[in-house]
Design a protein around this motif. Sequence first.
Motif, PDB file in Angstrom:
ATOM      1  N   THR A  13      39.868  48.734  45.404  1.00  0.00           N
ATOM      2  CA  THR A  13      40.160  47.437  46.100  1.00  0.00           C
ATOM      3  C   THR A  13      39.572  47.490  47.425  1.00  0.00           C
ATOM      4  O   THR A  13      39.335  48.338  48.070  1.00  0.00           O
ATOM      5  CB  THR A  13      41.697  47.480  46.436  1.00  0.00           C
TER       6      THR A  13
ATOM      7  N   GLY B 131      37.000  46.859  42.431  1.00  0.00           N
ATOM      8  CA  GLY B 131      38.483  46.185  42.465  1.00  0.00           C
ATOM      9  C   GLY B 131      38.481  44.660  43.079  1.00  0.00           C
ATOM     10  O   GLY B 131      37.269  44.246  43.515  1.00  0.00           O
ATOM     11  N   PRO B 132      39.623  44.168  43.053  1.00  0.00           N
ATOM     12  CA  PRO B 132      39.879  43.179  43.908  1.00  0.00           C
ATOM     13  C   PRO B 132      39.260  43.003  45.544  1.00  0.00           C
ATOM     14  O   PRO B 132      39.316  44.071  46.179  1.00  0.00           O
ATOM     15  CB  PRO B 132      41.300  42.866  44.128  1.00  0.00           C
TER      16      PRO B 132
ATOM     17  N   LEU C 210      48.414  49.527  44.273  1.00  0.00           N
ATOM     18  CA  LEU C 210      47.204  48.818  44.587  1.00  0.00           C
ATOM     19  C   LEU C 210      46.080  49.276  43.687  1.00  0.00           C
ATOM     20  O   LEU C 210      46.017  50.542  43.591  1.00  0.00           O
ATOM     21  CB  LEU C 210      46.890  48.685  45.989  1.00  0.00           C
TER      22      LEU C 210
END
Length: 299
Positions: free
Chosen positions: A58, A29-30, A54
């Motif tokens: 992440t 993910g980010p 979220l």
Amino acid sequence: MTASPTASRTPFDASRLSALIQDGDSRVGPVTVVGTTGSTNADLADAFRADPGLADRTVIVAEEQVTARGRLGRRWSAPAGAQVIMSVLLRPSVQEVPAERFGELPLLIGVAIAETARAVGVDAQLKWPNDVIVSDRRSGDTPHGYRKLAGILVEAVSLDPVAVVVGVGVNASITAGEFADAGVEAGTSLTDQGAELGSVQAREALAAAELSWIADVDEAWRRGGAALEKLRRRYRELSATLGTRVRAELPGGEELTGTAVDLDGQGGLVIETVGGERRTVTAGDVVHLRPVPTTDQRN
């Protein structure tokens, strides 16, 4: 000419690292890159609480942690850029992962970290429950015959929805002198074990590889079945604990000595005493787990 062991400590290039990670593995993910922080686990847990939407997987990557915790709240810090420090948010559904399987996640993440180290030529093994180690090549220098390469801390943030933070710290270029200055008698790093990390780009590539392995492990953990059994077998292959005599120091001063013979399906360690009794201990039960000489017959 061999690069300095500390050549990779230049700060990460956030844009380059994020691109390297996400271009290399779309399952991740980010990515947020920070310099100095208290704890990437705490940062990611706080980010989830502020935003329960979220994204799964992440990531927060840091150059340095100043209030990081290990298992049972133990503290550890290292020079900036000397480690690969990261936390990953996992958001499995309750349908994917039954509650009883959460206890083995730290063990399985250990496989990801050991495989990352092995890919750069370091013969990493796993010490139950959450350490990645290397057998001490300088025999007699450490009291237990191994040096710690990496630690793992898995923390539940929410049960509804499910959110788990996986924190990992890998010693990338910490030198023997720096361990000595910190009073750490049994630490090691990738460069100490002969890995070449000649630039910050090499450390960035290491972080990207680590995240890809974590995604592999997470997928198998969620999928269950044959994929999970294969991962469990790999843990056993890499284990430096199974098959050895150990002493588990338990709360209240109790000690349990015997042979580590198996793992249960929840990540507990099964210890068989000299008298043939089998007891299962969990990571939450154990203050320390140490190898003992085979001549020690206490149980």
